[in-house]
Design an enzyme around this catalytic site. Structure first.
Site, PDB file in Angstrom:
ATOM      1  N   SER A   1     -27.480  -0.115  45.274  1.00 41.22           N
ATOM      2  CA  SER A   1     -28.089   0.651  44.343  1.00 41.22           C
ATOM      3  C   SER A   1     -28.061   2.600  44.344  1.00 41.22           C
ATOM      4  O   SER A   1     -28.164   2.761  45.641  1.00 41.22           O
ATOM      5  CB  SER A   1     -29.570   0.571  44.070  1.00 41.22           C
ATOM      6  OG  SER A   1     -29.298  -1.311  43.736  1.00 41.22           O
TER       7      SER A   1
ATOM      8  N   GLU B   1     -25.344 -13.016  47.394  1.00 40.90           N
ATOM      9  CA  GLU B   1     -26.256 -12.931  47.106  1.00 40.90           C
ATOM     10  C   GLU B   1     -27.563 -13.749  45.916  1.00 40.90           C
ATOM     11  O   GLU B   1     -28.030 -14.102  46.153  1.00 40.90           O
ATOM     12  CB  GLU B   1     -26.357 -11.287  46.928  1.00 40.90           C
ATOM     13  CG  GLU B   1     -27.998 -11.014  46.960  1.00 40.90           C
ATOM     14  CD  GLU B   1     -28.102  -9.523  47.005  1.00 40.90           C
ATOM     15  OE1 GLU B   1     -26.743  -8.841  46.470  1.00 40.90           O
ATOM     16  OE2 GLU B   1     -29.166  -8.419  46.764  1.00 40.90           O
TER      17      GLU B   1
ATOM     18  N   GLN C   1     -28.625  -2.811  52.841  1.00 38.90           N
ATOM     19  CA  GLN C   1     -27.430  -2.755  51.959  1.00 38.90           C
ATOM     20  C   GLN C   1     -28.176  -1.523  50.791  1.00 38.90           C
ATOM     21  O   GLN C   1     -28.585  -1.524  50.302  1.00 38.90           O
ATOM     22  CB  GLN C   1     -27.949  -3.983  50.666  1.00 38.90           C
ATOM     23  CG  GLN C   1     -26.893  -4.390  49.749  1.00 38.90           C
ATOM     24  CD  GLN C   1     -27.108  -5.634  48.841  1.00 38.90           C
ATOM     25  OE1 GLN C   1     -28.380  -6.304  48.419  1.00 38.90           O
ATOM     26  NE2 GLN C   1     -26.223  -6.128  48.234  1.00 38.90           N
ATOM     27  N   GLY C   2     -26.697  -0.973  51.039  1.00 37.88           N
ATOM     28  CA  GLY C   2     -26.587   0.779  50.572  1.00 37.88           C
ATOM     29  C   GLY C   2     -25.459   0.069  48.258  1.00 37.88           C
ATOM     30  O   GLY C   2     -24.631   1.593  48.699  1.00 37.88           O
TER      31      GLY C   2
HETATM   32  C1  LIG Z   1     -37.311  -5.704  45.651  1.00 35.89           C
HETATM   33  C2  LIG Z   1     -35.611  -5.406  45.201  1.00 35.89           C
HETATM   34  C3  LIG Z   1     -35.073  -5.195  46.361  1.00 35.89           C
HETATM   35  C4  LIG Z   1     -33.948  -4.717  46.349  1.00 35.89           C
HETATM   36  N1  LIG Z   1     -33.032  -4.468  47.872  1.00 35.89           N
HETATM   37  C5  LIG Z   1     -32.105  -3.601  47.224  1.00 35.89           C
HETATM   38  C6  LIG Z   1     -31.130  -3.290  48.161  1.00 35.89           C
HETATM   39  O1  LIG Z   1     -31.498  -3.377  49.345  1.00 35.89           O
HETATM   40  N2  LIG Z   1     -29.997  -3.047  48.334  1.00 35.89           N
HETATM   41  C7  LIG Z   1     -29.524  -1.930  47.295  1.00 35.89           C
HETATM   42  O2  LIG Z   1     -28.531  -1.604  47.088  1.00 35.89           O
HETATM   43  N3  LIG Z   1     -30.920  -2.086  46.039  1.00 35.89           N
HETATM   44  C8  LIG Z   1     -31.612  -3.157  46.119  1.00 35.89           C
HETATM   45  N4  LIG Z   1     -32.305  -3.023  45.103  1.00 35.89           N
HETATM   46  C9  LIG Z   1     -31.910  -2.571  43.623  1.00 35.89           C
HETATM   47  C10 LIG Z   1     -31.556  -3.466  42.797  1.00 35.89           C
HETATM   48  O3  LIG Z   1     -30.607  -4.319  42.915  1.00 35.89           O
HETATM   49  C11 LIG Z   1     -31.990  -2.650  41.554  1.00 35.89           C
HETATM   50  O4  LIG Z   1     -32.805  -2.607  41.107  1.00 35.89           O
HETATM   51  C12 LIG Z   1     -31.269  -3.520  40.470  1.00 35.89           C
HETATM   52  O5  LIG Z   1     -30.465  -3.571  40.308  1.00 35.89           O
HETATM   53  C13 LIG Z   1     -31.732  -2.915  38.401  1.00 35.89           C
HETATM   54  O6  LIG Z   1     -31.074  -1.693  39.055  1.00 35.89           O
HETATM   55  P1  LIG Z   1     -32.000  -0.472  38.513  1.00 35.89           P
HETATM   56  O7  LIG Z   1     -33.204  -0.244  39.089  1.00 35.89           O
HETATM   57  O8  LIG Z   1     -30.945   0.712  38.670  1.00 35.89           O
HETATM   58  O9  LIG Z   1     -32.702  -0.434  36.856  1.00 35.89           O
HETATM   59  P2  LIG Z   1     -31.916  -0.143  35.494  1.00 35.89           P
HETATM   60  O10 LIG Z   1     -30.171  -0.853  35.607  1.00 35.89           O
HETATM   61  O11 LIG Z   1     -32.094   1.101  35.190  1.00 35.89           O
HETATM   62  O12 LIG Z   1     -32.172  -1.145  34.649  1.00 35.89           O
HETATM   63  C14 LIG Z   1     -33.386  -1.232  34.051  1.00 35.89           C
HETATM   64  C15 LIG Z   1     -33.572  -1.816  32.285  1.00 35.89           C
HETATM   65  O13 LIG Z   1     -32.112  -2.622  32.059  1.00 35.89           O
HETATM   66  C16 LIG Z   1     -31.929  -3.665  32.039  1.00 35.89           C
HETATM   67  N5  LIG Z   1     -30.612  -3.256  31.361  1.00 35.89           N
HETATM   68  C17 LIG Z   1     -29.741  -2.416  32.220  1.00 35.89           C
HETATM   69  N6  LIG Z   1     -28.734  -2.604  31.805  1.00 35.89           N
HETATM   70  C18 LIG Z   1     -28.150  -3.829  31.372  1.00 35.89           C
HETATM   71  C19 LIG Z   1     -27.562  -4.519  30.463  1.00 35.89           C
HETATM   72  N7  LIG Z   1     -25.831  -4.093  30.565  1.00 35.89           N
HETATM   73  N8  LIG Z   1     -27.804  -5.384  28.982  1.00 35.89           N
HETATM   74  C20 LIG Z   1     -29.005  -5.750  29.342  1.00 35.89           C
HETATM   75  N9  LIG Z   1     -29.569  -5.015  29.630  1.00 35.89           N
HETATM   76  C21 LIG Z   1     -29.595  -4.403  30.895  1.00 35.89           C
HETATM   77  C22 LIG Z   1     -32.316  -3.905  32.681  1.00 35.89           C
HETATM   78  O14 LIG Z   1     -32.594  -5.642  32.956  1.00 35.89           O
HETATM   79  C23 LIG Z   1     -33.441  -3.791  33.134  1.00 35.89           C
HETATM   80  O15 LIG Z   1     -34.670  -4.273  32.161  1.00 35.89           O
HETATM   81  C24 LIG Z   1     -33.431  -3.595  44.805  1.00 35.89           C
HETATM   82  C25 LIG Z   1     -34.382  -4.242  43.870  1.00 35.89           C
HETATM   83  C26 LIG Z   1     -35.627  -4.888  44.087  1.00 35.89           C
HETATM   84  C27 LIG Z   1     -36.761  -4.742  42.816  1.00 35.89           C
END
Ligand SMILES: Cc1cc2nc3c(=O)[nH]c(=O)nc-3n(C[C@H](O)[C@H](O)[C@H](O)COP(=O)(O)OP(=O)(O)OC[C@H]3O[C@@H](n4cnc5c(N)ncnc54)[C@H](O)[C@@H]3O)c2cc1C
Length: 417
Positions: free
Chosen positions: A151, A267, A148-149
């Site tokens: 992020s 999901e 899944q792409g």
């Molecule tokens: C084990 C694992 C598997 C994953 N697998 C996939 C995958 O297969 N494909 C894929 O596409 N992605 C995948 N991801 C990515 C995942 O979807 C993202 O990490 C997630 O959506 C959070 O985005 P970010 O890491 O950019 O954090 P950020 O969005 O930068 O968030 C950082 C912090 O800020 C908080 N925050 C951000 N915005 C808000 C808001 N509006 N209100 C309150 N708090 C907020 C968040 O809750 C978090 O604590 C995976 C992640 C993990 C950990």
């Protein structure tokens, strides 16, 4: 769970007995699982010891193929696409038995997981006939492993801010950009991705849901090691990758947001029934440790605080189970679970974390000092130490706990922003 009666919902009570046909199916799948899942695979730590290895990949690939050939892949998918055409009750039994046998399924071990749990249901709703005919059977047989792409480095929670560009050039989309945090990146053959096709449009328009063959020229995959040591995660770089439009756009160009929203709701709610069984195993592992490890001169299981925490986890797991039946019934009726799926996601990720934290706390310092399954004074419980680190990502994957709470506050509770 009797057909026709499960629809009464959690609040008004449900009949949780399965029909005779479902129990027959249970016996059938149990027989196959007893032959196809060796006892060694059930040892806690078996897959952790082999994480990221060729051996692990090959064992799971062969198992998926065997599963497909024996008719246990996609049990609730239409038969014309390689499934069994069974109803949701059979699907529930399937999920329970797979987890009970500790088969290599789910987001961590299941090679076909992202295809079957996320892309498949999305294609069944939004795909063309040709896409369904060509892609779905290859998901089930394990011939195409999907990742899944969504992020990107600058766009996770704020998914609509994604910037991987796909410029139209005749009958191809030329993709440039980066995806990250990709589960199964190391093994995937293809990716379902969100790309920006109209940079001038409002953020949620101008996004397209695109299927990308990862063997195309210009794709580079780099592994990312998680803090647990797990190595199947990664990131992908796209440098002018030419993806044919025909057959690879799901829904319409520039209109991928609605497709993505549907996939995200699937999901958040993915397989709570098998999660229930899987997490019960994890709690059982913790209880086994609590019986053996001594705390203040007596078995940890005798500590009232440990007992209270075990009871709380068990109660939350039962809640997860009934929510799973409820979700299944509503999905079978064609309902979109919407924000309710966020409650389930929050519940299961919180419960799993509570189980893992309890395991680490019972081990004391040993539960926190090392990530590997060896070392420390409680070597036989290395899997608890590993889980303690690994499951932390579950609060983030599929949308963080904070984001789920925002969805619940806005869409379920109607709170002011
Ligand atoms: C084990 C694992 C598997 C994953 N697998 C996939 C995958 O297969 N494909 C894929 O596409 N992605 C995948 N991801 C990515 C995942 O979807 C993202 O990490 C997630 O959506 C959070 O985005 P970010 O890491 O950019 O954090 P950020 O969005 O930068 O968030 C950082 C912090 O800020 C908080 N925050 C951000 N915005 C808000 C808001 N509006 N209100 C309150 N708090 C907020 C968040 O809750 C978090 O604590 C995976 C992640 C993990 C950990």
């Amino acid at each position: 769970m009797r057909q026709g009666r499960i629809g009464r919902g959690v609040v008004h009570g449900m009949d949780l007995r399965y029909s005779p046909a479902a129990e027959r199916f249970r016996r059938e799948i149990r027989r196959w699982l007893a032959e196809s899942v060796p006892a060694t695979w059930r040892r806690p730590g078996f897959w952790i010891d082999r994480d990221g290895s060729e051996e692990s990949l090959e064992l799971r690939r062969r198992w998926e193929k065997d599963r497909f050939e024996n008719g246990f892949a996609g049990v609730d998918w239409p038969a014309e696409y390689g499934g069994r055409g069974a109803d949701q009750e059979i699907r529930a039994v399937h999920d329970e038995e797979m987890a009970r046998a500790r088969a290599p399924i789910g987001p961590f071990l299941g090679l076909t997981y992202l295809g079957t749990a996320l892309l498949g249901p999305t294609l069944l709703r939004y795909g063309t006939d040709a896409q369904k005919r060509t892609i779905l059977p290859r998901i089930l047989s394990g011939e195409t492993i999907w990742c899944q792409g969504f992020s990107e480095p600058e766009s996770g929670s704020d998914l609509a801010g994604l910037s991987t560009a796909a410029r139209r050039d005749g009958d191809v989309l030329v993709v440039s950009g980066q995806k990250t945090w990709t589960t199964l990146a190391r093994h995937a053959d293809a990716m379902f991705a969100l790309v920006r096709t109209d940079p001038a449009a409002e953020r949620r328009r101008g996004i397209t849901f695109l299927l990308i063959d990862l063997t195309l020229p210009g794709v580079r995959v780099r592994p990312i090691r998680q803090m647990s040591g797990s190595q199947e995660f990664g990131e992908e770089f796209f440098d002018e990758v030419r993806v044919p439009i025909n057959g690879n756009v799901v829904g319409r160009i520039d209109d991928g947001w609605s497709v993505a929203r549907y996939l995200l709701s699937v999901e958040r709610n993915a397989s709570p029934i098998s999660q229930y069984v899987e997490f019960r195993h994890e709690l059982d592992d913790v209880i086994a440790a609590a019986r053996q490890v001594r705390k203040d001169g007596r078995p940890a299981i005798d500590d009232p605080q440990v007992r209270t925490r075990i009871a709380r986890c068990r109660a939350d797991l039962e809640l997860l189970r009934v929510r799973g039946y409820d979700a299944m019934t509503r999905t079978a009726r064609g309902e979109d679970l919407g924000a309710d799926a966020s409650v389930t996601k929050l519940l299961w990720s919180r419960t799993r974390l509570a189980i893992a934290d309890l395991g680490a706390d019972i081990l004391g310092l040993d539960g926190h000092l090392s990530a590997g399954p060896d070392g420390g004074h409680h070597e036989q419980f290395g899997h608890l130490r590993w889980r303690h680190l690994h499951v932390r990502g579950q609060r983030i994957a599929g949308g963080t706990a904070q984001i789920q709470r925002t969805i619940i506050a806005r869409d379920l509770l109607g709170l002011p922003r």
